[in-house]
Design a protein around this motif. Structure first.
Motif, PDB file in Angstrom:
ATOM      1  N   CYS A  57      63.524  35.239  48.726  1.00 60.95           N
ATOM      2  CA  CYS A  57      62.513  36.151  49.267  1.00 60.95           C
ATOM      3  C   CYS A  57      61.189  35.390  49.331  1.00 60.95           C
ATOM      4  N   PRO A  58      60.545  35.337  50.488  1.00 63.05           N
ATOM      5  CA  PRO A  58      59.389  34.444  50.627  1.00 63.05           C
ATOM      6  C   PRO A  58      58.106  34.917  49.971  1.00 63.05           C
ATOM      7  N   PHE A  59      57.942  36.242  49.748  1.00 62.46           N
ATOM      8  CA  PHE A  59      56.652  36.773  49.320  1.00 62.46           C
ATOM      9  C   PHE A  59      56.766  37.665  48.090  1.00 62.46           C
ATOM     10  N   VAL A  60      55.720  37.621  47.250  1.00 59.60           N
ATOM     11  CA  VAL A  60      55.538  38.575  46.156  1.00 59.60           C
ATOM     12  C   VAL A  60      54.140  39.140  46.282  1.00 59.60           C
ATOM     13  N   ARG A  61      54.045  40.478  46.324  1.00 58.48           N
ATOM     14  CA  ARG A  61      52.756  41.167  46.445  1.00 58.48           C
ATOM     15  C   ARG A  61      52.132  41.398  45.076  1.00 58.48           C
ATOM     16  N   VAL A  62      50.808  41.156  44.996  1.00 57.53           N
ATOM     17  CA  VAL A  62      50.021  41.490  43.809  1.00 57.53           C
ATOM     18  C   VAL A  62      48.766  42.229  44.263  1.00 57.53           C
ATOM     19  N   PHE A  63      48.071  42.855  43.307  1.00 52.83           N
ATOM     20  CA  PHE A  63      46.896  43.670  43.628  1.00 52.83           C
ATOM     21  C   PHE A  63      45.617  43.051  43.070  1.00 52.83           C
ATOM     22  N   PRO A  64      44.508  43.253  43.802  1.00 47.39           N
ATOM     23  CA  PRO A  64      43.195  43.009  43.193  1.00 47.39           C
ATOM     24  C   PRO A  64      42.765  44.241  42.394  1.00 47.39           C
ATOM     25  N   ASP A  65      42.825  45.399  43.008  1.00 46.84           N
ATOM     26  CA  ASP A  65      42.688  46.760  42.479  1.00 46.84           C
ATOM     27  C   ASP A  65      41.254  47.196  42.216  1.00 46.84           C
ATOM     28  N   GLN A  66      40.633  46.836  41.093  1.00 47.60           N
ATOM     29  CA  GLN A  66      39.376  47.491  40.707  1.00 47.60           C
ATOM     30  C   GLN A  66      38.219  46.497  40.586  1.00 47.60           C
ATOM     31  N   LEU A  67      37.005  47.072  40.687  1.00 46.38           N
ATOM     32  CA  LEU A  67      35.764  46.374  40.326  1.00 46.38           C
ATOM     33  C   LEU A  67      35.200  47.110  39.111  1.00 46.38           C
ATOM     34  N   PRO A  68      35.672  46.800  37.904  1.00 44.09           N
ATOM     35  CA  PRO A  68      35.293  47.575  36.717  1.00 44.09           C
ATOM     36  C   PRO A  68      33.784  47.577  36.495  1.00 44.09           C
ATOM     37  N   PRO A  69      33.225  48.723  36.126  1.00 46.93           N
ATOM     38  CA  PRO A  69      31.771  48.804  35.930  1.00 46.93           C
ATOM     39  C   PRO A  69      31.273  48.047  34.707  1.00 46.93           C
ATOM     40  N   ASP A  70      32.180  47.713  33.787  1.00 47.11           N
ATOM     41  CA  ASP A  70      31.753  47.042  32.565  1.00 47.11           C
ATOM     42  C   ASP A  70      31.810  45.520  32.673  1.00 47.11           C
ATOM     43  N   GLN A  71      32.041  44.987  33.868  1.00 49.98           N
ATOM     44  CA  GLN A  71      31.966  43.545  34.068  1.00 49.98           C
ATOM     45  C   GLN A  71      31.356  43.294  35.443  1.00 49.98           C
ATOM     46  N   SER A  72      30.697  42.161  35.585  1.00 47.23           N
ATOM     47  CA  SER A  72      29.995  41.882  36.829  1.00 47.23           C
ATOM     48  C   SER A  72      30.990  41.674  37.971  1.00 47.23           C
TER      49      SER A  72
END
Length: 202
Positions: free
Chosen positions: A34-49
């Motif tokens: 299988c050529p691809f594996v999907r991953v997520f970026p998901d969030q911009l947490p407020p407690d880190q820049s």
């Protein structure tokens, strides 16, 4: 293959767990050719820049890309969650430039959040796009209701035209999120409509 790996975590334990999951998917994808594996970026947490979060995601992509190259697999980041603007994704993908790292363009997700013209999004991200997610929805106030392809507000014609003109040769993958949106039509009805609807764009 769709891993649920999230790369925004700064907590060492959570980060290790998510990266380990991605590596397991990469191992399996290599065994299955299988050529691809999907991953997520998901969030911009407020407690880190924001810069820290973007760096965590790009570093994770590079780490997974290096792991995936030994399995003939490419890790794809999906435009998802709080990272659906082309400027943020361009910054991420530039920092994670690697032959075994790419991008899944979820056309509706990006447009619904940012309302950027798809042709402009494609121009910026063309270099990285390896796969697409196609779905349609009607925008109803601050919410959206998923509908059959061609019956909603998504600018699919503009996006698909840009992909075709740009020489994209990957899949247009239909996404029907019944599990997360149980109120939408049954997949037995929605999925068979997809090929016919897509012919109008292709």
């Amino acid at each position: 293959m769709g891993a649920s790996t999230q790369l925004h975590h700064a907590d060492p334990v959570k980060r290790s767990q998510h990266l380990d999951e991605a590596r397991r998917f990469i191992d399996l994808a290599g065994q299955l050719n299988c050529p691809f594996v999907r991953v997520f970026p998901d969030q911009l947490p407020p407690d880190q820049s924001r810069e820290q979060t973007l760096r965590l995601i790009s570093d994770g992509l590079l780490e997974l890309g290096n792991y995936a190259k030994n399995h003939d697999v490419t890790v794809l980041l999906e435009s998802h969650g709080e990272l659906t603007r082309s400027d943020l994704l361009t910054q991420l993908m530039t920092a994670a430039d690697h032959p075994n790292v790419g991008l899944i363009w979820d056309v509706f997700n990006m447009w619904a959040d940012s309302h950027e013209p798809p042709a402009e999004v494609y121009r910026k991200l063309k270099k990285y796009i390896r796969h697409t997610h196609i779905k349609d929805a009607r925008i109803e106030g601050s919410k959206h209701h998923y509908v059959a392809i061609g019956q909603g507000d998504a600018p699919l014609r503009e996006a698909i035209t840009a992909l075709k003109k740009g020489g994209y040769s990957g899949f247009y993958s239909f996404e029907w999120e019944k599990l997360w949106h149980p109120e939408i039509d049954e997949p037995e009805r929605a999925i068979p409509q997809y090929p016919t609807a897509m012919k109008a764009y292709l």
